[in-house]
Design a protein around this motif. Structure first.
Motif, PDB file in Angstrom:
ATOM      1  N   GLN A 375      69.740 -63.227  -6.359  1.00  0.00           N
ATOM      2  CA  GLN A 375      70.795 -64.241  -6.411  1.00  0.00           C
ATOM      3  C   GLN A 375      72.177 -63.592  -6.633  1.00  0.00           C
ATOM      4  O   GLN A 375      73.173 -64.026  -6.048  1.00  0.00           O
ATOM      5  CB  GLN A 375      70.508 -65.250  -7.528  1.00  0.00           C
ATOM      6  CG  GLN A 375      69.348 -66.192  -7.264  1.00  0.00           C
ATOM      7  CD  GLN A 375      68.006 -65.516  -7.470  1.00  0.00           C
ATOM      8  OE1 GLN A 375      67.913 -64.479  -8.131  1.00  0.00           O
ATOM      9  NE2 GLN A 375      66.942 -66.102  -6.901  1.00  0.00           N
ATOM     10  N   TRP A 376      72.204 -62.568  -7.477  1.00  0.00           N
ATOM     11  CA  TRP A 376      73.498 -61.913  -7.721  1.00  0.00           C
ATOM     12  C   TRP A 376      73.987 -61.168  -6.470  1.00  0.00           C
ATOM     13  O   TRP A 376      75.171 -61.200  -6.147  1.00  0.00           O
ATOM     14  CB  TRP A 376      73.395 -60.941  -8.896  1.00  0.00           C
ATOM     15  CG  TRP A 376      74.741 -60.372  -9.272  1.00  0.00           C
ATOM     16  CD1 TRP A 376      75.209 -59.131  -9.002  1.00  0.00           C
ATOM     17  CD2 TRP A 376      75.788 -61.070  -9.926  1.00  0.00           C
ATOM     18  NE1 TRP A 376      76.497 -59.002  -9.456  1.00  0.00           N
ATOM     19  CE2 TRP A 376      76.883 -60.181 -10.043  1.00  0.00           C
ATOM     20  CE3 TRP A 376      75.916 -62.361 -10.453  1.00  0.00           C
ATOM     21  CZ2 TRP A 376      78.074 -60.536 -10.631  1.00  0.00           C
ATOM     22  CZ3 TRP A 376      77.121 -62.712 -11.061  1.00  0.00           C
ATOM     23  CH2 TRP A 376      78.172 -61.804 -11.142  1.00  0.00           C
ATOM     24  N   ARG A 377      73.069 -60.536  -5.752  1.00  0.00           N
ATOM     25  CA  ARG A 377      73.456 -59.850  -4.521  1.00  0.00           C
ATOM     26  C   ARG A 377      73.970 -60.868  -3.502  1.00  0.00           C
ATOM     27  O   ARG A 377      74.962 -60.602  -2.806  1.00  0.00           O
ATOM     28  CB  ARG A 377      72.266 -59.068  -3.960  1.00  0.00           C
ATOM     29  CG  ARG A 377      72.600 -58.289  -2.700  1.00  0.00           C
ATOM     30  CD  ARG A 377      71.436 -57.427  -2.238  1.00  0.00           C
ATOM     31  NE  ARG A 377      71.152 -56.376  -3.195  1.00  0.00           N
ATOM     32  CZ  ARG A 377      70.021 -56.248  -3.848  1.00  0.00           C
ATOM     33  NH1 ARG A 377      69.046 -57.125  -3.658  1.00  0.00           N
ATOM     34  NH2 ARG A 377      69.830 -55.255  -4.709  1.00  0.00           N
ATOM     35  N   ALA A 378      73.333 -62.001  -3.421  1.00  0.00           N
ATOM     36  CA  ALA A 378      73.780 -63.030  -2.479  1.00  0.00           C
ATOM     37  C   ALA A 378      75.153 -63.564  -2.867  1.00  0.00           C
ATOM     38  O   ALA A 378      76.017 -63.785  -2.015  1.00  0.00           O
ATOM     39  CB  ALA A 378      72.759 -64.166  -2.426  1.00  0.00           C
ATOM     40  N   PHE A 379      75.351 -63.779  -4.167  1.00  0.00           N
ATOM     41  CA  PHE A 379      76.661 -64.234  -4.639  1.00  0.00           C
ATOM     42  C   PHE A 379      77.748 -63.223  -4.293  1.00  0.00           C
ATOM     43  O   PHE A 379      78.816 -63.577  -3.785  1.00  0.00           O
ATOM     44  CB  PHE A 379      76.629 -64.467  -6.148  1.00  0.00           C
ATOM     45  CG  PHE A 379      77.979 -64.465  -6.790  1.00  0.00           C
ATOM     46  CD1 PHE A 379      78.837 -65.548  -6.645  1.00  0.00           C
ATOM     47  CD2 PHE A 379      78.415 -63.355  -7.517  1.00  0.00           C
ATOM     48  CE1 PHE A 379      80.097 -65.533  -7.232  1.00  0.00           C
ATOM     49  CE2 PHE A 379      79.662 -63.337  -8.099  1.00  0.00           C
ATOM     50  CZ  PHE A 379      80.510 -64.431  -7.952  1.00  0.00           C
ATOM     51  N   ALA A 380      77.504 -61.940  -4.557  1.00  0.00           N
ATOM     52  CA  ALA A 380      78.496 -60.907  -4.270  1.00  0.00           C
ATOM     53  C   ALA A 380      78.817 -60.856  -2.780  1.00  0.00           C
ATOM     54  O   ALA A 380      79.961 -60.599  -2.375  1.00  0.00           O
ATOM     55  CB  ALA A 380      78.005 -59.539  -4.760  1.00  0.00           C
ATOM     56  N   GLY A 381      77.803 -61.099  -1.956  1.00  0.00           N
ATOM     57  CA  GLY A 381      78.057 -61.105  -0.517  1.00  0.00           C
ATOM     58  C   GLY A 381      78.925 -62.271  -0.089  1.00  0.00           C
ATOM     59  O   GLY A 381      79.755 -62.137   0.826  1.00  0.00           O
ATOM     60  N   THR A 382      78.786 -63.419  -0.748  1.00  0.00           N
ATOM     61  CA  THR A 382      79.571 -64.597  -0.345  1.00  0.00           C
ATOM     62  C   THR A 382      81.046 -64.459  -0.703  1.00  0.00           C
ATOM     63  O   THR A 382      81.899 -65.018  -0.011  1.00  0.00           O
ATOM     64  CB  THR A 382      79.013 -65.871  -1.004  1.00  0.00           C
ATOM     65  OG1 THR A 382      79.094 -65.728  -2.433  1.00  0.00           O
ATOM     66  CG2 THR A 382      77.582 -66.112  -0.581  1.00  0.00           C
ATOM     67  N   ILE A 383      81.364 -63.745  -1.774  1.00  0.00           N
ATOM     68  CA  ILE A 383      82.782 -63.639  -2.145  1.00  0.00           C
ATOM     69  C   ILE A 383      83.492 -62.504  -1.402  1.00  0.00           C
ATOM     70  O   ILE A 383      84.711 -62.355  -1.518  1.00  0.00           O
ATOM     71  CB  ILE A 383      82.956 -63.449  -3.663  1.00  0.00           C
ATOM     72  CG1 ILE A 383      82.365 -62.113  -4.129  1.00  0.00           C
ATOM     73  CG2 ILE A 383      82.349 -64.621  -4.422  1.00  0.00           C
ATOM     74  CD1 ILE A 383      82.668 -61.824  -5.592  1.00  0.00           C
ATOM     75  N   ASN A 384      82.724 -61.689  -0.645  1.00  0.00           N
ATOM     76  CA  ASN A 384      83.328 -60.660   0.219  1.00  0.00           C
ATOM     77  C   ASN A 384      84.252 -59.745  -0.592  1.00  0.00           C
ATOM     78  O   ASN A 384      85.477 -59.763  -0.432  1.00  0.00           O
ATOM     79  CB  ASN A 384      84.099 -61.318   1.367  1.00  0.00           C
ATOM     80  CG  ASN A 384      84.611 -60.302   2.377  1.00  0.00           C
ATOM     81  OD1 ASN A 384      84.189 -59.140   2.381  1.00  0.00           O
ATOM     82  ND2 ASN A 384      85.526 -60.741   3.236  1.00  0.00           N
ATOM     83  N   ILE A 385      83.657 -58.948  -1.460  1.00  0.00           N
ATOM     84  CA  ILE A 385      84.428 -58.116  -2.390  1.00  0.00           C
ATOM     85  C   ILE A 385      85.394 -57.197  -1.661  1.00  0.00           C
ATOM     86  O   ILE A 385      86.590 -57.138  -1.980  1.00  0.00           O
ATOM     87  CB  ILE A 385      83.475 -57.293  -3.278  1.00  0.00           C
ATOM     88  CG1 ILE A 385      82.677 -58.223  -4.196  1.00  0.00           C
ATOM     89  CG2 ILE A 385      84.257 -56.278  -4.104  1.00  0.00           C
ATOM     90  CD1 ILE A 385      81.626 -57.506  -5.015  1.00  0.00           C
ATOM     91  N   ASP A 386      84.912 -56.455  -0.672  1.00  0.00           N
ATOM     92  CA  ASP A 386      85.763 -55.474   0.010  1.00  0.00           C
ATOM     93  C   ASP A 386      86.896 -56.139   0.782  1.00  0.00           C
ATOM     94  O   ASP A 386      88.011 -55.617   0.835  1.00  0.00           O
ATOM     95  CB  ASP A 386      84.915 -54.627   0.974  1.00  0.00           C
ATOM     96  CG  ASP A 386      83.934 -53.737   0.230  1.00  0.00           C
ATOM     97  OD1 ASP A 386      84.221 -53.409  -0.930  1.00  0.00           O
ATOM     98  OD2 ASP A 386      82.895 -53.383   0.813  1.00  0.00           O
TER      99      ASP A 386
END
Length: 601
Positions: A375-386
């Protein structure tokens, strides 16, 4: 008339020695080239070239061609043919300057009273046109320069360096050749020690030291720059009492001192770039050189009135210079103030943007749904960190673990997609909790992107006081908190960095007191930052105008440096601003980082 035996050998030796001297002075000049590798605002070689032809004869012209060819061939990116064409331009400049000087200097005094001064001036103005035009044309054809660059500025830089080289070096060498030994006998120097020699030396020393001496700038402020005007009476006195050679030696001393000072980023000539600073300096040196040339050529019977009028003019110029300096400094200070305000606003804005990213992670926990590694990996992907948060190194979760629950915690984490998960310390020595006599485990459990941040996974931040204090400050206040300067374990380059924490509490728990907030803590959402990347992104598009240094705390120490940006062509600004950086509203009122900004707007 046939040449005497050995004439060809003697001439060849002269050419080789002069070529070596030209090569040495040319390389010194190119060391100060910044606008273009082949165009320097300081070019003593041109003066040596013209003087060499005047003193040793036009037949020695190959020394210019040889010296210039080798000097340009040693310049990175310049090919054989390009170096040859530039050398031809340098040789043409020297021959044209020597011919013009000889022609004008030969005019009788009755027809042109200051023929020598006119000869020097015309040679310095006209001859460099040849070198600058041919040189830039050769570089354009070869592709070393493009039409997109400021060719006018490069041409002016080239011409200025060559012109001042002729004005300062040629005049000195010609004057030394014609100097009378009787003027410099020890007995005469001793006889005039107090009346003439010491005043000349004193005025010269003051003019060379005052504008650059830190103590003088501290005591006198901008007025220290006025010391340069003391060189005018020094030149006049030297010319009247000891002849042209002495006057030109004073100018040479000023040229050497001012070049070294300006290149070191000191003195009254500093501007936005090294090239512009040296051009400012050359403009002032031109007035000194012309003063020495003209007053060395004026007959003694006409010199008294001329000197008086000139010195009065210098006093007026000094006043105008002081007034203009004050106006320019006030304008620059106001501009720097706007730059500093803008920089501070950008840094605070960037911190708020990153804080919002971390708050969105906290909101994920507020939903009450289970949060695991997937779930945390999916969340990080949705906010597009880079893409949306450039400058941040990642976003992660730190769980507090009771000492007696460590093994069960590790088992759960390993079962949740991290079978190799291990606990490791940020410091070699464990740290006791200030509020309980037990070891504290605050473990980085999730971190994305996982690849670049893998060394941080499993880190117990409680084992290092800096990380631990910031985490506990966030926990106890309920507000974001930042560490002091640290080295991130995931940064192979070991650059300065910091961590940023936001506390997440269990829903429904009271949070009115510190004790309640400690009891209700569920985890921290945190972000690691590399200071260089953070500040570069925060100050993007504006740091070219200023030099910036950011220190952790109130002292300027190498071990407290967070970020430094020094423009490669800027040598220290005339203006500087020092201020505390506080992240207002982010819970860091007690932590101050110092931002020093200096620039030459």
């Amino acid at each position: 008339m046939r040449p005497f035996p050995g004439y060809a050998l003697a001439t060849s030796l002269k050419i080789l020695v002069l070529a070596a001297a030209y090569l040495g002075t040319a390389r010194l000049g190119l060391a100060l080239a910044s606008l273009s590798d082949s165009a320097s605002p300081v070019w003593p070689a041109s003066g040596l070239a013209v003087a060499g032809l005047l003193i040793f004869g036009m037949g020695t012209w190959p020394f210019v061609l040889i010296g210039a060819f080798i000097a340009n061939l040693l310049t990175p990116g310049v090919g054989l043919l390009t170096a040859a064409f530039i050398a031809l331009g340098n040789t043409g400049e020297a021959m044209l300057g020597a011919l013009l000087f000889a022609r004008i200097d030969g005019i009788e005094k009755e027809r042109l009273q200051i023929s020598r001064a006119a000869a020097h001036g015309l040679a310095a103005i006209v001859a460099p046109v040849c070198s600058a035009t041919i040189g830039i044309s050769a570089l354009l054809v070869a592709g070393n320069l493009s039409w997109n660059v400021n060719l006018g500025a490069i041409w002016v830089t080239w011409w200025t360096g060559d012109a001042l080289g002729i004005l300062i070096i040629t005049t000195l060498l010609v004057a030394l050749r014609e100097a009378k030994a009787a003027d410099y006998r020890p007995s005469r120097l001793w006889a005039t020690l107090f009346s003439d020699l010491l005043p000349v030396l004193g005025l010269t020393a003051a003019a060379l030291v005052l504008p650059f001496l830190p103590v003088a700038r501290t005591l006198l402020g901008p007025a220290a720059a006025l010391g340069i005007f003391l060189l005018y009476p020094a030149i006049l006195l030297a010319a009247r009492r000891y002849g042209p050679a002495a006057a030109h030696l004073v100018v040479l001393a000023a040229a050497v001192a001012y070049v070294l000072g300006t290149a070191a980023g000191l003195g009254p000539f500093m501007d936005a770039t090294l090239n512009q600073s040296l051009l400012n300096m050359q403009a002032m040196l031109a007035t000194f050189a012309l003063t020495a040339i003209v007053f060395s050529d004026i007959p003694h019977q006409s010199a008294r009135l001329g000197s008086t009028v000139f010195l009065v003019g210098c006093l007026v110029a000094t006043g105008v210079f002081m007034d203009r300096t004050d106006i320019a400094r006030a304008r620059d200070e106001a501009h720097l103030g706007k730059i500093v305000d803008s920089a501070m606003a950008r840094i605070h804005e960037r911190l708020l943007v990153y804080s919002n990213a971390l708050e969105s992670g906290a909101a994920l926990y507020a939903t009450g749904l289970p949060v695991g590694r997937a779930q945390w990996r999916a969340f990080a992907g949705t906010i597009n960190i880079d893409g949306r948060y450039p400058g941040i190194n990642g976003i992660g979760v730190i769980y507090p673990v009771a000492p007696d629950g460590l093994e069960a915690f590790l088992a759960r984490v390993r079962a949740d997609g991290a079978p190799d998960f291990k606990l490791h310390a940020a410091s070699t020595e464990p740290v006791l909790d200030d509020f309980a006599d037990a070891l504290e485990y605050d473990v980085i459990t999730y971190i994305e992107p996982a690849g670049v941040n893998a060394p941080a996974l499993g880190l117990n931040v409680a084992t290092e006081a800096n990380r631990r204090d910031a985490a506990f400050r966030a926990r106890d206040t309920g507000l974001p908190a930042m560490t002091k300067r640290i080295i991130l374990v995931q940064d192979a380059q070991r650059r300065a960095g910091f961590l940023y924490f936001i506390p997440v509490y269990m829903p429904g728990k009271p949070l009115d007191t510190v004790a309640q907030r400690r009891q209700a803590l569920r985890c921290w959402i945190y972000a690691p930052f590399i200071s260089e990347v953070f500040f570069r992104e925060a100050l993007r598009d504006m740091v070219e105008e200023v030099n910036v240094a950011v220190y952790d705390g109130g002292e300027v120490r190498p071990d407290a440096l967070l970020y430094r940006k020094i423009s490669p062509d800027t040598l220290g600004g005339r203006l500087a601003a020092r201020l505390g950086l506080k992240a207002a509203g982010l819970g860091m009122a007690e932590q101050v980082s110092r931002v020093d900004e200096g620039g030459t707007p």
